[in-house]
Design a protein around this motif. Structure first.
Motif, PDB file in Angstrom:
ATOM      1  N   ARG A   9      41.343  49.683  38.112  1.00 56.54           N
ATOM      2  CA  ARG A   9      40.328  50.664  38.465  1.00 56.54           C
ATOM      3  C   ARG A   9      40.481  51.045  39.927  1.00 56.54           C
ATOM      4  O   ARG A   9      41.160  50.376  40.694  1.00 56.54           O
ATOM      5  CB  ARG A   9      38.920  50.091  38.208  1.00 56.54           C
ATOM      6  N   ARG A  10      39.802  52.133  40.286  1.00 54.57           N
ATOM      7  CA  ARG A  10      39.802  52.580  41.678  1.00 54.57           C
ATOM      8  C   ARG A  10      39.310  51.446  42.570  1.00 54.57           C
ATOM      9  O   ARG A  10      38.319  50.794  42.280  1.00 54.57           O
ATOM     10  CB  ARG A  10      38.886  53.800  41.810  1.00 54.57           C
ATOM     11  N   GLY A  11      39.992  51.231  43.685  1.00 57.13           N
ATOM     12  CA  GLY A  11      39.663  50.130  44.584  1.00 57.13           C
ATOM     13  C   GLY A  11      40.629  48.964  44.467  1.00 57.13           C
ATOM     14  O   GLY A  11      40.699  48.111  45.355  1.00 57.13           O
ATOM     15  N   MET A  12      41.387  48.934  43.349  1.00 55.42           N
ATOM     16  CA  MET A  12      42.367  47.864  43.168  1.00 55.42           C
ATOM     17  C   MET A  12      43.729  48.240  43.750  1.00 55.42           C
ATOM     18  O   MET A  12      44.646  47.413  43.758  1.00 55.42           O
ATOM     19  CB  MET A  12      42.500  47.507  41.688  1.00 55.42           C
ATOM     20  N   SER A  13      43.862  49.478  44.225  1.00 54.29           N
ATOM     21  CA  SER A  13      45.123  49.879  44.862  1.00 54.29           C
ATOM     22  C   SER A  13      45.436  48.961  46.028  1.00 54.29           C
ATOM     23  O   SER A  13      44.559  48.627  46.829  1.00 54.29           O
ATOM     24  CB  SER A  13      45.025  51.320  45.367  1.00 54.29           C
ATOM     25  N   GLY A  14      46.683  48.569  46.133  1.00 54.02           N
ATOM     26  CA  GLY A  14      47.103  47.636  47.174  1.00 54.02           C
ATOM     27  C   GLY A  14      47.021  46.188  46.748  1.00 54.02           C
ATOM     28  O   GLY A  14      47.502  45.301  47.455  1.00 54.02           O
ATOM     29  N   GLY A  15      46.402  45.937  45.580  1.00 51.52           N
ATOM     30  CA  GLY A  15      46.269  44.572  45.099  1.00 51.52           C
ATOM     31  C   GLY A  15      47.579  44.023  44.565  1.00 51.52           C
ATOM     32  O   GLY A  15      48.483  44.771  44.172  1.00 51.52           O
ATOM     33  N   PRO A  16      47.718  42.707  44.538  1.00 46.14           N
ATOM     34  CA  PRO A  16      48.970  42.076  44.106  1.00 46.14           C
ATOM     35  C   PRO A  16      49.134  42.068  42.590  1.00 46.14           C
ATOM     36  O   PRO A  16      48.163  41.959  41.840  1.00 46.14           O
ATOM     37  CB  PRO A  16      48.843  40.642  44.643  1.00 46.14           C
ATOM     38  N   VAL A  17      50.392  42.160  42.162  1.00 46.23           N
ATOM     39  CA  VAL A  17      50.771  41.983  40.766  1.00 46.23           C
ATOM     40  C   VAL A  17      51.491  40.646  40.669  1.00 46.23           C
ATOM     41  O   VAL A  17      52.494  40.420  41.368  1.00 46.23           O
ATOM     42  CB  VAL A  17      51.702  43.117  40.281  1.00 46.23           C
ATOM     43  N   PHE A  18      50.980  39.743  39.836  1.00 46.62           N
ATOM     44  CA  PHE A  18      51.506  38.389  39.736  1.00 46.62           C
ATOM     45  C   PHE A  18      52.319  38.189  38.465  1.00 46.62           C
ATOM     46  O   PHE A  18      52.068  38.842  37.443  1.00 46.62           O
ATOM     47  CB  PHE A  18      50.363  37.361  39.717  1.00 46.62           C
ATOM     48  N   ASP A  19      53.250  37.240  38.527  1.00 48.39           N
ATOM     49  CA  ASP A  19      53.898  36.767  37.310  1.00 48.39           C
ATOM     50  C   ASP A  19      53.163  35.514  36.839  1.00 48.39           C
ATOM     51  O   ASP A  19      52.155  35.101  37.422  1.00 48.39           O
ATOM     52  CB  ASP A  19      55.399  36.526  37.515  1.00 48.39           C
ATOM     53  N   SER A  20      53.650  34.882  35.777  1.00 50.77           N
ATOM     54  CA  SER A  20      52.958  33.734  35.188  1.00 50.77           C
ATOM     55  C   SER A  20      53.103  32.461  36.021  1.00 50.77           C
ATOM     56  O   SER A  20      52.485  31.449  35.697  1.00 50.77           O
ATOM     57  CB  SER A  20      53.461  33.486  33.762  1.00 50.77           C
ATOM     58  N   ASP A  21      53.888  32.510  37.088  1.00 48.80           N
ATOM     59  CA  ASP A  21      53.976  31.381  38.010  1.00 48.80           C
ATOM     60  C   ASP A  21      53.083  31.574  39.231  1.00 48.80           C
ATOM     61  O   ASP A  21      53.156  30.805  40.189  1.00 48.80           O
ATOM     62  CB  ASP A  21      55.422  31.175  38.481  1.00 48.80           C
ATOM     63  N   GLY A  22      52.261  32.623  39.231  1.00 49.65           N
ATOM     64  CA  GLY A  22      51.364  32.868  40.345  1.00 49.65           C
ATOM     65  C   GLY A  22      52.049  33.421  41.575  1.00 49.65           C
ATOM     66  O   GLY A  22      51.542  33.312  42.689  1.00 49.65           O
ATOM     67  N   ARG A  23      53.205  34.058  41.385  1.00 55.00           N
ATOM     68  CA  ARG A  23      53.949  34.647  42.484  1.00 55.00           C
ATOM     69  C   ARG A  23      53.808  36.159  42.431  1.00 55.00           C
ATOM     70  O   ARG A  23      53.742  36.758  41.349  1.00 55.00           O
ATOM     71  CB  ARG A  23      55.423  34.252  42.397  1.00 55.00           C
ATOM     72  N   ILE A  24      53.767  36.780  43.578  1.00 52.36           N
ATOM     73  CA  ILE A  24      53.622  38.236  43.625  1.00 52.36           C
ATOM     74  C   ILE A  24      54.969  38.892  43.345  1.00 52.36           C
ATOM     75  O   ILE A  24      55.960  38.617  44.014  1.00 52.36           O
ATOM     76  CB  ILE A  24      53.085  38.687  44.994  1.00 52.36           C
ATOM     77  N   ILE A  25      54.976  39.763  42.347  1.00 49.75           N
ATOM     78  CA  ILE A  25      56.196  40.505  42.032  1.00 49.75           C
ATOM     79  C   ILE A  25      56.092  41.970  42.448  1.00 49.75           C
ATOM     80  O   ILE A  25      57.086  42.695  42.430  1.00 49.75           O
ATOM     81  CB  ILE A  25      56.535  40.440  40.522  1.00 49.75           C
ATOM     82  N   GLY A  26      54.904  42.408  42.816  1.00 49.79           N
ATOM     83  CA  GLY A  26      54.745  43.803  43.201  1.00 49.79           C
ATOM     84  C   GLY A  26      53.363  44.071  43.758  1.00 49.79           C
ATOM     85  O   GLY A  26      52.475  43.219  43.728  1.00 49.79           O
ATOM     86  N   ILE A  27      53.185  45.287  44.259  1.00 55.11           N
ATOM     87  CA  ILE A  27      51.896  45.755  44.771  1.00 55.11           C
ATOM     88  C   ILE A  27      51.461  46.948  43.934  1.00 55.11           C
ATOM     89  O   ILE A  27      52.187  47.935  43.807  1.00 55.11           O
ATOM     90  CB  ILE A  27      51.998  46.145  46.259  1.00 55.11           C
ATOM     91  N   HIS A  28      50.253  46.813  43.363  1.00 57.30           N
ATOM     92  CA  HIS A  28      49.724  47.872  42.512  1.00 57.30           C
ATOM     93  C   HIS A  28      49.239  49.049  43.355  1.00 57.30           C
ATOM     94  O   HIS A  28      48.785  48.862  44.479  1.00 57.30           O
ATOM     95  CB  HIS A  28      48.567  47.330  41.670  1.00 57.30           C
ATOM     96  N   GLY A  29      49.324  50.249  42.780  1.00 60.18           N
ATOM     97  CA  GLY A  29      48.809  51.375  43.548  1.00 60.18           C
ATOM     98  C   GLY A  29      48.786  52.703  42.844  1.00 60.18           C
ATOM     99  O   GLY A  29      48.348  53.698  43.420  1.00 60.18           O
ATOM    100  N   LEU A  30      49.227  52.750  41.588  1.00 56.46           N
ATOM    101  CA  LEU A  30      49.330  54.050  40.936  1.00 56.46           C
ATOM    102  C   LEU A  30      49.044  53.936  39.449  1.00 56.46           C
ATOM    103  O   LEU A  30      49.541  53.027  38.782  1.00 56.46           O
ATOM    104  CB  LEU A  30      50.744  54.621  41.148  1.00 56.46           C
TER     105      LEU A  30
END
Length: 308
Positions: free
Chosen positions: A180-201
């Motif tokens: 939802r709006r406001g989550m832009s810039g939030g982290p995208v995690f894999d199942s090991d709790g590691r960030i694989i990307g940054i959400h934004g679109l």
């Protein structure tokens, strides 16, 4: 599991990157709740000082008492006063002049200083991600028509594809997690709790298809088309960040794990009621922060006046 810790140091005007590779002991797979607990600790809210707009971000590095947050560039795009709210609901000022924008991609690194001990996220080498793997997005969505409070969301989904040719702004990860709006810039995690990307679109229907179904002279038809979401969302891979940071001489230290993610031992099921740690009364948080700032100002004034 192998991981590399990347350390950036300055020597004159040149950047020296040191990569140390270690072979730690085998780590047990996580549960969905454990991944969420990690996400809670590293996800921050980024708010404009004056106004209601906000976005999200993730703590990815620490140098001394300075923490570095990775977010989408458009979250801090305006020349405004911003504040960062951490998991303990403390407010930290953001020095706008210190924002590091990565050219050509929708990413920025923003620092804040604190003597508190905050968790720093692990990153994952996104060359190991695979279509169909579980992903999770963490962020602080803005209030909506039906949800009028600010509650951190942790939504699961599947990585549906990785674009062979990334968009010009860097987006390449495609997933079906609800955002939802406001989550832009939030982290995208894999199942090991590691960030694989940054959400934004968020993916939207093509404007031409919407125009074909209604009168082409309908006022605001392009804006309406942009609001019709396909259900898919996009993020910028961490490897894109690492490559750009290196080329721009970003002086950070971070930990990157190269192993593919393990399967969750227990899938994530959202609780019936949101965790109180994920609820945020934004006005109350900022009011208390202002009061603490006034108290510190009075204490500093007394220290200057009194000779003991």
């Amino acid at each position: 599991m192998r991981f590399s810790e990347h350390l950036a140091a300055i020597t004159g005007t040149a950047i020296v990157t040191v990569i140390m590779t270690m072979q730690p002991q085998s780590v047990l797979a996580l549960t969905g709740i454990e991944v969420n607990n990690i996400a809670r600790e590293v996800t921050v809210l980024i708010r404009v000082a004056e106004g209601e707009g906000h976005g999200s971000g993730a703590i990815i590095a620490k140098e001394g008492n300075t923490y570095y947050v990775l977010t989408a560039n458009h979250v801090v795009g305006g020349q405004n006063n911003y504040h960062i709210v951490t998991a303990d609901k403390q407010v930290h000022e953001l020095d706008y002049s210190q924002v590091k924008r990565l050219p050509g991609i929708d990413l920025a690194v923003v620092p804040f200083t604190s003597d508190n001990n905050y968790r720093v996220a692990k990153l994952a080498n996104t060359s190991t991600v695979q279509q169909g793997q579980s992903v999770f997005v963490s962020g602080w969505p803005a209030p909506s028509q039906s949800i009028n409070e600010i509650t951190r969301q942790f939504t699961g989904g599947v990585l549906s594809s990785v674009l062979e040719t990334p968009r010009q702004d860097g987006y390449a990860l495609v997933y079906d997690s609800v955002t939802r709006r406001g989550m832009s810039g939030g982290p995208v995690f894999d199942s090991d709790g590691r960030i694989i990307g940054i959400h934004g679109l968020g993916d939207a229907e093509e404007r031409s298809r919407v125009q074909q179904s209604v009168s082409s002279d309908t006022p605001g038809i392009e804006s309406i088309a942009d609001l019709i979401k396909s259900g898919l969302n996009l993020g910028i891979p961490i490897n894109t960040f690492l490559q750009s940071a290196s080329s721009q001489g970003l002086f950070l230290s971070w930990q990157v794990e190269n192993s593919p993610p393990q399967q969750l031992t227990v899938n994530y099921t959202p609780p019936a009621q949101p965790d109180q740690r994920d609820r945020l009364n934004i006005e109350d948080v900022f009011r208390r922060s202002l009061e603490r700032g006034v108290e510190r100002g009075v204490e500093r004034t007394i220290d200057r006046i009194l000779p003991f």
